[in-house]
Design a protein around this motif. Sequence first.
Motif, mmCIF file in Angstrom:
data_model
loop_
_atom_site.group_PDB
_atom_site.id
_atom_site.type_symbol
_atom_site.label_atom_id
_atom_site.label_comp_id
_atom_site.label_asym_id
_atom_site.label_seq_id
_atom_site.Cartn_x
_atom_site.Cartn_y
_atom_site.Cartn_z
ATOM 1 N N ASP A 88 6.918 -8.724 9.343
ATOM 2 C CA ASP A 88 7.067 -8.483 10.780
ATOM 3 C C ASP A 88 5.947 -7.650 11.399
ATOM 4 O O ASP A 88 6.102 -7.090 12.468
ATOM 5 N N LEU A 89 4.846 -7.553 10.671
ATOM 6 C CA LEU A 89 3.714 -6.798 11.210
ATOM 7 C C LEU A 89 2.509 -7.713 11.241
ATOM 8 O O LEU A 89 2.334 -8.546 10.345
ATOM 9 N N ASP A 90 1.665 -7.547 12.269
ATOM 10 C CA ASP A 90 0.399 -8.275 12.261
ATOM 11 C C ASP A 90 -0.593 -7.422 11.491
ATOM 12 O O ASP A 90 -1.148 -6.453 12.016
ATOM 13 N N GLU C 3 12.371 -3.013 1.524
ATOM 14 C CA GLU C 3 11.391 -3.704 2.349
ATOM 15 C C GLU C 3 10.927 -2.863 3.523
ATOM 16 O O GLU C 3 9.771 -2.889 3.894
ATOM 17 N N ASP C 4 11.845 -2.131 4.076
ATOM 18 C CA ASP C 4 11.466 -1.278 5.190
ATOM 19 C C ASP C 4 10.458 -0.221 4.763
ATOM 20 O O ASP C 4 9.580 0.148 5.520
ATOM 21 N N LYS C 5 10.608 0.231 3.534
ATOM 22 C CA LYS C 5 9.682 1.243 3.013
ATOM 23 C C LYS C 5 8.257 0.702 3.014
ATOM 24 O O LYS C 5 7.326 1.378 3.439
ATOM 25 N N ILE C 6 8.098 -0.506 2.522
ATOM 26 C CA ILE C 6 6.756 -1.077 2.468
ATOM 27 C C ILE C 6 6.204 -1.242 3.879
ATOM 28 O O ILE C 6 5.068 -0.866 4.163
ATOM 29 N N LEU C 11 2.058 1.369 8.043
ATOM 30 C CA LEU C 11 1.708 1.974 9.332
ATOM 31 C C LEU C 11 1.271 3.424 9.192
ATOM 32 O O LEU C 11 0.868 4.049 10.164
ATOM 33 N N LYS C 12 1.375 3.963 7.955
ATOM 34 C CA LYS C 12 0.946 5.349 7.742
ATOM 35 C C LYS C 12 -0.444 5.371 7.118
ATOM 36 O O LYS C 12 -0.882 4.398 6.522
#
Lengths: 269, 294, 308
Positions: A88-90, C3-6, C11-12
């Motif tokens: 869900d990320l580009d 999955e959320d962790k990855i 983004l960090k």
Amino acid sequence: MQNYSFDDTYFLPLDPKKHEIAISTDDLNVYYGDNQAIFDASLQFERFKITALIGASGSGKSTYLRSLNRMNDNIASAKVTGKIMYRDLDINGSGIDTYEMRKHIGMVFQRPNPFSKSIYDNITFAPKRHGLKDKAKLDEMVETTLKEAALWDQVKDDLHQSALALSGGQQQRLCIARAIAMKPDILLLDEPASALDPISTSTVEETLIRLREHYTIIIVTHNMQQAARISDYTAFFHLGHVLEFNTTKEIFTTPKVKATDDYVSGHFG
Amino acid sequence: MNAKRSDKIATGVLYAMSGIIVLILALLLFYILANGLPHISWHFLTAPAQSFEKGGGIGVQLFNSFYLLILSMVISTPISIWAGIYLSEYAKPNRLTNIIRTSIEILSSLPSVVVGLFGFLVFAVQAGFGFSILSGALALTVFNLPLLTRNVEDSLRSVAFTQREAGLALGLSRWETVIHVILPEALPGIITGMILSAGRVFGEAAALIYTAGQSAPTLDFTNWNPFYIASPLNPMRPAETLAVHIWKINSEGIIPDAAAVSAGASAVLIIAVLLFNILARLIGNKVYKRLTGV
Amino acid sequence: MAEDKIRASLLKESKASKREKHGKILSFAAIGLIVIVVVAIFIFVATRGIATFTVDKGSLWDFFTKSQWNPGATDKSGHPLIGALPMIVGSFAVTLLSAVVATPFAIAAAIYMVEISPRRGYKILQPVIELLVGIPSVVYGFVGLSLVVPFIRNHFGGTGFGILAGTMVLFVMILPTVTSMSVDALRSVPRYYREASLALGATRWQTTYKVVLRAAVPGIMTAVIFGMSRAFGEALAVQMVIGNAALLPQNLVSPASTLTSILTMGMGNSVMGSVSNNALWSLALLLLLMSLLFNILIHRISKKGALH
């Protein structure tokens, strides 16, 4: 070479309810300086399946693959536009940590490129740098990954020998072991068997089929038999355009696009 | 004259001229070693120099040469490695890189006496280090950096790009990959270059006469506390090196056995440079073998 | 959820990315330091060197044309006596003469090593040249002083000190540099040049002289200029044999001086900031500018050579 229309295309739609998509691209364009190498490539890759990218030399299949984990960032003249959707990320956008991303989207290259370190260190080097220090865990990792890559039996007594002393096929399997030691989501392979002899090639192929249980695999190959043997889906590249995406079975038996037909039946390339 | 004959004559002339070059070296080596070796003894290598009498040694100067060499290598090695990494890994083909490359080229072709005078002005006078080991080591660093940096860059570039890709594809940074993968592989070339430049530094005098100075105060080899004024390790003391010593006794000519001392010292210098050359080859090969494990 | 962790980790800023930043900064700082040093050398030497003309009212014209060097004293109109012509002439004389002597030898050795006997060239001449490079300049000076100077005194008269002695010492000192660069120049001439010429029935010498050497001219010129730049900047070896008299040389065996020799002799005997000290820095500035000029020349030639 015959001129084929870039509008004559076919893309098998994957129903997101039935097929979980691990990674996909949306209108991906790649430029090297003033030359465009990839034109509006939109593809989806199903989780825990093997997708093969085929096409003649210069069709852009390797370039496309290298864009997926942004290895082209290291080529000063390269520019990549469009979306690469992962979780869900580009990941082609800004604000994405490419180093972190490459831990989850691993890559194996055309020529085996083990570090000039021991077999053991080849596998543990990156995990150690990423903070794994526990010796027992590292040992275990070396054993499981080498087993997964079908190399354990041959090297278990020489783990501290230089990796450069291995044969080409063994080196490539070590590179696969090294890549899966990162426990990636997705494994990109760029013609991993092109520099190997037939026996090593078939060992690598068997390894890949086994790995499909845990990894989403995207493989570039020059060898159509190989694509037919191991992949679930196949995308056909021609002069930087994706002309057909379908199940491997369909591509090799009843291709929808004339260019694909000609290519798989050996009329060019 | 026909073509065949002129071919023969030309070949003869080329042989003769090449022979003369070999003869010049033979003459040089013979002259220095024949005059110098008889003068070399344990006493000569360890005794302090004399100013007005015969029988002085070169002990302090020899120690100073090594100390300066080591100190300047300690300063210049990390800087040249970092700078070499910048050039081989991060420099983009643009104007800034051009300016950097030109600067390095200019620095490497500057006469060493100019580097010495700059060192005198900046390190000895402005920074207040005076004629000292420290000023000398810094001047030698300036003198040495461009060649070392270029050597590091070339050695790093000779390592295949696929090795860098291997590191990057594992989520490592370019920096980590270079430090832990590429640098070790490039080490044989880097070490060879370092030892060769050590030989150059060991024989350098022009950059030192106004930085490390031209006097060699007696050292107390029983006190190694670097803050003690006569300690061999004190970096703030003036330190005439072997090469400077040869220059000085020949230009001032006060000591009666100047010719003998110079010959002995020259022989020591040449032997040291030869050793550096041989070492460079041996160690380079050895490190290479160990790293590749073949 | 795993999955959320990855997803969050993407983004960090990762450790690797921080290390990359630090590494980049470190390597840039190191290269920046080198550039700053180069700029500093120019600024420091230039401000001191120019002071002779701005602060001490020295005349630039006198500097280049007069031959009386006594910066502590002034002439009738109050200008310091800074006639640097003897040193300028001395420096150029030893530089040009040593290049004139060294060039044929260097070319001959290079031809021998590349065209005639690469195997023996590699085995004998290559190590000879590497050894010549390795010999420290004070050792050249010492041998010049104790071997060349007496030889000249006995055979050519005078004291033995002078331009001739300086030339002979510098000839040997620049020979290895010019030779190894000429070797590179000859090696870079494509093989098919030679094959084409030999196939036309030319002898080896004709091929070498008319084809290979001509193609290698830019490279050899670069080599010679590089050697000249070395010779011009060499200080101690020349200083030991040239005699160090700030007089216009009468002949090749009369004591003379170069920019570097007066500089090394004088710097210790003058007080920082005095007229005589500033005048020495003017010599250093001239040395610096000449080094720059040699550099520019080399660049020009190699650029022109690349166009072919």
